[in-house]
Design a protein around this motif. Structure first.
Motif, short mmCIF file in Angstrom:
data_model
loop_
_atom_site.label_atom_id
_atom_site.label_comp_id
_atom_site.label_asym_id
_atom_site.label_seq_id
_atom_site.Cartn_x
_atom_site.Cartn_y
_atom_site.Cartn_z
N LEU A 96 3.98 6.68 10.15
CA LEU A 96 2.54 6.72 10.37
C LEU A 96 2.24 7.20 11.79
N ASN A 97 1.05 7.76 11.97
CA ASN A 97 0.58 8.26 13.25
C ASN A 97 -0.80 7.68 13.51
N MET A 98 -0.97 7.04 14.68
CA MET A 98 -2.29 6.58 15.09
C MET A 98 -2.82 7.58 16.11
N TYR A 99 -4.06 8.01 15.91
CA TYR A 99 -4.63 9.01 16.81
C TYR A 99 -6.14 8.81 16.91
N PHE A 100 -6.71 9.46 17.93
CA PHE A 100 -8.16 9.55 18.06
C PHE A 100 -8.51 11.02 18.20
N ILE A 101 -9.78 11.32 18.06
CA ILE A 101 -10.23 12.70 18.24
C ILE A 101 -10.88 12.77 19.61
N ASN A 102 -10.30 13.60 20.49
CA ASN A 102 -10.80 13.68 21.87
C ASN A 102 -12.09 14.50 21.93
N ASP A 103 -12.65 14.62 23.14
CA ASP A 103 -13.93 15.30 23.31
C ASP A 103 -13.86 16.81 23.04
N VAL A 161 -1.44 8.52 19.71
CA VAL A 161 -1.17 7.44 20.66
C VAL A 161 -0.02 6.54 20.22
N GLN A 162 0.32 6.58 18.94
CA GLN A 162 1.41 5.72 18.46
C GLN A 162 1.96 6.27 17.16
N PHE A 163 3.26 6.10 16.98
CA PHE A 163 3.92 6.37 15.71
C PHE A 163 4.54 5.06 15.24
N ALA A 164 4.71 4.93 13.94
CA ALA A 164 5.38 3.76 13.39
C ALA A 164 6.26 4.21 12.23
N ILE A 165 7.52 3.79 12.28
CA ILE A 165 8.45 4.03 11.19
C ILE A 165 8.89 2.67 10.66
N GLU A 166 9.93 2.66 9.85
CA GLU A 166 10.39 1.43 9.22
C GLU A 166 10.52 0.29 10.24
N ASN A 167 10.01 -0.86 9.84
CA ASN A 167 10.06 -2.11 10.61
C ASN A 167 9.18 -2.11 11.86
N TRP A 168 8.20 -1.24 11.90
CA TRP A 168 7.22 -1.23 12.98
C TRP A 168 5.87 -1.67 12.42
N VAL A 170 0.87 -1.18 0.00
CA VAL A 170 0.00 0.00 0.00
C VAL A 170 0.90 1.23 0.00
N ASP A 171 0.72 2.11 -0.99
CA ASP A 171 1.44 3.38 -1.03
C ASP A 171 0.52 4.46 -0.47
N LEU A 172 1.07 5.27 0.42
CA LEU A 172 0.31 6.33 1.05
C LEU A 172 0.96 7.67 0.79
N LYS A 173 0.16 8.65 0.49
CA LYS A 173 0.64 10.02 0.39
C LYS A 173 0.58 10.65 1.78
N LYS A 174 1.39 11.65 2.00
CA LYS A 174 1.38 12.39 3.26
C LYS A 174 -0.06 12.81 3.59
N LYS A 175 -0.47 12.58 4.83
CA LYS A 175 -1.80 12.92 5.38
C LYS A 175 -2.90 11.97 4.94
N GLN A 176 -2.59 10.94 4.16
CA GLN A 176 -3.60 9.97 3.75
C GLN A 176 -3.86 9.00 4.91
N ASN A 177 -5.14 8.67 5.10
CA ASN A 177 -5.52 7.75 6.17
C ASN A 177 -5.60 6.32 5.66
N LEU A 178 -5.35 5.39 6.59
CA LEU A 178 -5.58 3.97 6.33
C LEU A 178 -7.00 3.64 6.80
N VAL A 197 2.34 10.37 8.10
CA VAL A 197 3.01 11.63 8.45
C VAL A 197 3.82 12.11 7.27
N GLU A 198 4.31 11.17 6.48
CA GLU A 198 5.07 11.46 5.26
C GLU A 198 4.69 10.40 4.24
N ASN A 199 5.06 10.59 3.00
CA ASN A 199 4.80 9.55 2.00
C ASN A 199 5.36 8.24 2.53
#
Length: 190
Positions: free
Chosen positions: A55-62, A69-76, A29-37, A97-99
């Motif tokens: 990549l950045n995992m997040y939720f929208i708070n109240d 809550v989590q970041f993932a780079i190569e091999n994560w 899967v190729d992702l462009k910057k700011k594209q969601n999974l 976060v980036e392509n």
């Protein structure tokens, strides 16, 4: 897919021939910057291994703010684990976060993979144990450290992330405001 093969070999014994059988369960899967999974309000149906990018995992708070809550780079690996395994609605977004280029495996394919290659059960057990342990230390640090200590600990111990993740996302991850991070950076680096 050599990145995944090399990562597997850090934790289990696997031959190139065996890995050829593993490869067929994954999709690029190729992702462009700011594209969601996987989108929020859907079940997280895939597990993602980062080949390159961030990549950045997040939720929208109240308050309507993104809370990382989590970041993932190569091999994560990254996914909403509970949604994935319980087949329940996810509360999280995963955004590039980036392509980025990731390998995606569906829950169905992961179950088939683990049946065909039982040694991968050990691999995933080790990966999840490491992730769980890291989460416990993160929680401990949130309770014990001052805001400034949390920030400087992060940039010192996770330079790969600190150099690639924008400061506002690091602030969100650490439970700080971007303004506070700017203030302590200005004091520290002046």
């Amino acid at each position: 897919m050599k990145e995944l093969f090399n990562h597997l070999r850090l934790y289990i014994s696997i031959t190139e021939q065996e890995f050829q059988g593993v490869e067929k369960y994954f999709e690029y899967v190729d992702l462009k910057k700011k594209q969601n999974l996987d989108a929020i309000k859907n079940v997280s149906k895939h597990n993602f291994f980062v080949i390159n990018g961030c990549l950045n995992m997040y939720f929208i708070n109240d308050k309507g703010e993104n809370q990382s809550v989590q970041f993932a780079i190569e091999n994560w690996w990254i996914n909403d684990v509970l949604s994935f395994y319980r087949n329940k609605e996810s509360s999280f977004y995963i955004q590039a976060v980036e392509n980025s280029k990731v390998l995606s495996i569906s829950k169905e394919n992961q179950e088939k993979l683990l049946t065909q290659f039982p040694k991968l059960e050990r691999y995933f057990r080790i990966i999840y144990q490491i992730a769980y342990g890291a989460s416990l230390y993160r929680i401990k640090y949130v309770y014990e450290a001052s805001k400034a200590e949390r920030y400087f600990h992060f940039i010192e111990h996770h330079p790969d992330f600190a150099q690639r993740v924008p400061q506002y996302l690091i602030a969100s991850f650490l439970g700080l405001t971007p303004e506070y991070v700017s203030e302590i950076r200005a004091k520290h680096f002046s």
